[in-house]
Design an enzyme around this catalytic site. Structure first.
Site, mmCIF file in Angstrom:
data_model
loop_
_atom_site.group_PDB
_atom_site.id
_atom_site.type_symbol
_atom_site.label_atom_id
_atom_site.label_comp_id
_atom_site.label_asym_id
_atom_site.label_seq_id
_atom_site.Cartn_x
_atom_site.Cartn_y
_atom_site.Cartn_z
ATOM 1 N N ARG A 194 2.798 -8.438 2.386
ATOM 2 C CA ARG A 194 3.064 -7.302 1.499
ATOM 3 C C ARG A 194 4.493 -7.388 0.970
ATOM 4 O O ARG A 194 5.428 -7.726 1.726
ATOM 5 C CB ARG A 194 2.904 -5.971 2.244
ATOM 6 C CG ARG A 194 1.485 -5.567 2.549
ATOM 7 C CD ARG A 194 0.690 -5.206 1.279
ATOM 8 N NE ARG A 194 -0.641 -4.736 1.593
ATOM 9 C CZ ARG A 194 -1.741 -5.498 1.664
ATOM 10 N NH1 ARG A 194 -1.670 -6.791 1.440
ATOM 11 N NH2 ARG A 194 -2.912 -4.955 1.951
ATOM 12 N N GLU B 181 3.387 -4.045 -7.925
ATOM 13 C CA GLU B 181 2.334 -4.913 -8.448
ATOM 14 C C GLU B 181 1.543 -4.150 -9.499
ATOM 15 O O GLU B 181 1.228 -2.981 -9.260
ATOM 16 C CB GLU B 181 1.433 -5.376 -7.304
ATOM 17 C CG GLU B 181 2.207 -6.250 -6.320
ATOM 18 C CD GLU B 181 1.347 -6.781 -5.171
ATOM 19 O OE1 GLU B 181 0.143 -6.525 -5.151
ATOM 20 O OE2 GLU B 181 1.907 -7.453 -4.300
ATOM 21 N N HIS C 68 -1.092 -11.876 -6.210
ATOM 22 C CA HIS C 68 -1.774 -11.295 -5.039
ATOM 23 C C HIS C 68 -3.244 -11.753 -4.967
ATOM 24 O O HIS C 68 -4.168 -10.945 -5.080
ATOM 25 C CB HIS C 68 -1.667 -9.766 -5.077
ATOM 26 C CG HIS C 68 -1.857 -9.148 -3.715
ATOM 27 N ND1 HIS C 68 -1.236 -7.974 -3.321
ATOM 28 C CD2 HIS C 68 -2.607 -9.520 -2.645
ATOM 29 C CE1 HIS C 68 -1.585 -7.677 -2.093
ATOM 30 N NE2 HIS C 68 -2.426 -8.603 -1.657
HETATM 31 C C1 GLV Z 1 -5.041 -7.937 0.641
HETATM 32 O O1 GLV Z 1 -3.866 -7.940 0.439
HETATM 33 C C2 GLV Z 1 -5.646 -7.443 1.827
HETATM 34 O O2 GLV Z 1 -4.991 -6.705 2.594
HETATM 35 O O3 GLV Z 1 -6.817 -7.750 2.057
#
Ligand code: GLV
Length: 328
Positions: free
Chosen positions: A238, A267, A286
């Site tokens: 994160r 994001e 991401h």
């Molecule tokens: C993506 O970032 C997740 O937490 O699955």
């Protein structure tokens, strides 16, 4: 009457038709544009269930206004977008999607490490822009990955899967975690370290820890200065775990060599963000779990969790177990 599910992103037809068998389904029609907050609050007011993604903020404001809401199936392993205490207080079950995405996310984290170390994005751009004139001895030379030391911060399931991949590259594996991971130690030869030891020893520092009050801002100026000058930093967990300004400084001033980032504070991150603009940064939007198979498996697991709640069974991947005592 069928329960009403609000889905906050356009999902593939095959998942939608499965949901429609058992539920009345209302869906935000766009795939890449987030449902506006007002709309989400409004839809949640009448929904019995939500199928959400990590950019949807699920908080006291939402739960307190959503009288019918029994369950949220959040399509992610992380659930830092959810106020769990507020959900439990209002009797809403929160489910996530662990396990089904472990290997896919580990593949991406390791691919990001390789791409950053071997300057693959820079090299592909170099070729595309017609700059390749001849083979030359040091052209776009990166750094080796095999036989180096990988330092994994956060030895959960994904961290362990990354360690397995690292073992295949003959890497020395060190890790830091809230608790010792005996299986990784025995099977992969991983060595437990303090965070400081890990930062000082690792050639590759890979962050896979969840975002919590303890991990927020965990990588700042001091931590980057503790790393080796040739170290490569990878973040596939994160964004807010990292102080981005400090990372930028570390990369520009040569405290570390490069970074591979799949996650950002905000994001979508702007393409003009100073970090994204650096040549020694590989930045991705991401996509840790983004393989077709895994994304479908995550959505199926969300559907399984919704089905369990409406059949009065405990969902397979319920996060806030204390909600079971509530009588909503
Ligand atoms: C993506 O970032 C997740 O937490 O699955």
């Amino acid at each position: 009457m069928k329960p009403l599910v609000y889905v906050t992103r356009k999902i593939p037809e095959e998942v939608l038709s499965r949901l429609q068998e058992n539920y009345e389904v209302d869906m935000w029609p766009k795939e890449e544009v987030q449902v506006p907050r007002d709309m989400l609050l409004d839809k949640a007011k009448t929904a019995d269930a939500l199928l959400t993604v990590i950019s949807d903020q699920l908080d006291e404001e939402l739960f307190s206004q959503s009288e019918h809401l029994k369950v949220v199936a959040n399509m992610a392993v992380g659930y830092d977008n959810v106020d769990l205490a507020a959900a439990s207080k209002h009797g809403v079950a929160i489910c996530n999607t662990p396990d089904v995405l472990t290997d896919t996310t580990a593949d991406l984290a390791f691919a990001l490490l390789l791409a950053t170390a071997r300057r693959m994005v820079e090299a592909a751009e170099y070729l595309k822009r017609g700059k390749w004139k001849s083979w030359s001895p040091m052209l776009l030379s990166g750094t080796d990955v095999h036989h180096k030391t990988i330092g994994i911060i956060g030895m959960g399931k994904i961290g362990t899967a990354v360690a397995k991949r690292a073992a295949g590259f003959d890497m020395e594996i060190i890790y830091h975690n809230r608790s010792r991971h005996e299986v990784a130690e025995e099977m992969l030869g991983a060595r437990y370290c303090t965070k400081e030891e890990l930062l000082a020893e690792a050639d590759f520092v890979v962050c896979l820890a969840p975002l919590t009050d303890e991990t927020k801002g965990m990588f700042g100026r001091e931590q980057f200065q503790q790393m080796k000058k040739h170290a490569i930093f990878i973040n596939a967990s994160r964004g807010p775990i990292v102080d981005e300004e400090a990372l930028y400084k570390a990369l520009v001033e040569g405290d570390i060599a490069a970074a591979g980032l799949d996650v950002f504070h905000e994001e979508p991150v702007s393409p003009d963000h100073p970090l994204v603009q650096l040549d020694n940064v590989v930045a991705l939007p991401h996509i840790g779990s983004a393989s077709r198979e895994t994304r479908l498996a995550m959505m199926e697991l969300c559907c399984d969790n919704l089905d369990a709640i409406f059949a009065d069974r405990t969902p397979k991947t319920l996060v806030n177990k204390d909600v079971l005592n509530s009588n909503r």
